[in-house]
Design a protein around this motif. Sequence first.
Motif, short mmCIF file in Angstrom:
data_model
loop_
_atom_site.label_atom_id
_atom_site.label_comp_id
_atom_site.label_asym_id
_atom_site.label_seq_id
_atom_site.Cartn_x
_atom_site.Cartn_y
_atom_site.Cartn_z
N THR A 1 25.82 32.45 37.13
CA THR A 1 27.13 31.81 36.92
C THR A 1 28.20 32.82 36.53
N ARG A 2 27.81 33.98 36.06
CA ARG A 2 28.78 35.02 35.68
C ARG A 2 28.98 36.06 36.77
N HIS A 3 28.10 36.07 37.75
CA HIS A 3 28.12 37.12 38.76
C HIS A 3 29.45 37.21 39.51
N ASP A 4 29.89 36.10 40.09
CA ASP A 4 31.06 36.14 40.96
C ASP A 4 32.36 36.50 40.25
N TYR A 5 32.54 35.98 39.05
CA TYR A 5 33.85 36.11 38.41
C TYR A 5 33.88 37.07 37.22
N ALA A 6 32.75 37.62 36.83
CA ALA A 6 32.75 38.61 35.76
C ALA A 6 32.10 39.90 36.25
N TYR A 7 30.84 39.84 36.59
CA TYR A 7 30.10 41.07 36.89
C TYR A 7 30.61 41.79 38.14
N THR A 8 30.93 41.05 39.21
CA THR A 8 31.40 41.75 40.41
C THR A 8 32.79 42.34 40.22
N VAL A 9 33.59 41.74 39.38
CA VAL A 9 34.96 42.21 39.22
C VAL A 9 35.05 43.28 38.14
N ILE A 10 34.76 42.92 36.92
CA ILE A 10 34.99 43.87 35.83
C ILE A 10 33.91 44.96 35.76
N PHE A 11 32.67 44.64 36.16
CA PHE A 11 31.60 45.64 36.12
C PHE A 11 31.40 46.34 37.46
N LYS A 12 32.12 45.89 38.49
CA LYS A 12 31.96 46.44 39.84
C LYS A 12 30.52 46.31 40.33
N SER A 13 29.88 45.25 39.91
CA SER A 13 28.51 44.96 40.33
C SER A 13 28.55 44.49 41.78
N PRO A 14 27.74 45.07 42.64
CA PRO A 14 27.83 44.75 44.07
C PRO A 14 27.14 43.45 44.45
N GLY A 15 27.25 43.11 45.70
CA GLY A 15 26.48 42.00 46.24
C GLY A 15 27.31 40.85 46.77
N GLY A 16 28.61 40.90 46.56
CA GLY A 16 29.44 39.80 47.05
C GLY A 16 29.26 38.55 46.22
N ARG A 17 29.64 37.43 46.81
CA ARG A 17 29.57 36.15 46.12
C ARG A 17 28.18 35.53 46.27
#
Length: 189
Positions: A113-129
């Motif tokens: 639930t945090r992947h799309d709107y926190a981890y991918t943006v602020i942490f630059k965590s890859p993988g898309g949505r």
Amino acid sequence: LVDTETGAIVTNESNEIMILLNDYARRLPDHESVDLRPIGREEELDNATKHWFDLLWNGSYKCGFATSQLAYDEAAADVLKGLAEMNEVLASRPYLVGQDVSEVDLKSFAWVTRHDYAYTVIFKSPGGRIAQYPHISAWVKRLVNDYPKLLESVDMEDACGSYYRQLFMLNFGRVVPYIPNIHEWVAGL
């Protein structure tokens, strides 16, 4: 978690709290809820927890706090591997550790639930949505359909927004982007 008799802090570690609360619920006389940590499966669940922690849950944090390109690249590879593996695992079974929901599913749900709107943006965590992963998306929908109270437990705006407000070194302006509520996010999967 605080001992109400002594006032002493028992733990503040979420994994330990989940185990303690599940153990407590299991001993209630009118216990009808789901056992997230069945007796006899502790080692299997601990191994699965470690596996997903290493690849995904901690992998995203390693991306966000990497201080070298090599460290970021290694963490990003783990996240990509974890997402692909999770999607593959969920193609052949309804839950991450078999046919029944477990603590591993709830821990992973919190990460997803945090992947799309926190981890991918602020942490630059890859993988898309997450919507790009059909079996992970179906698993999320299954969880919230089978356990609708899960939706009440997630405040996406606060859970994701806190990363933007609190991690000043990663977001100097403390600007919080649009974050959907949990119902909108699930509908978009």
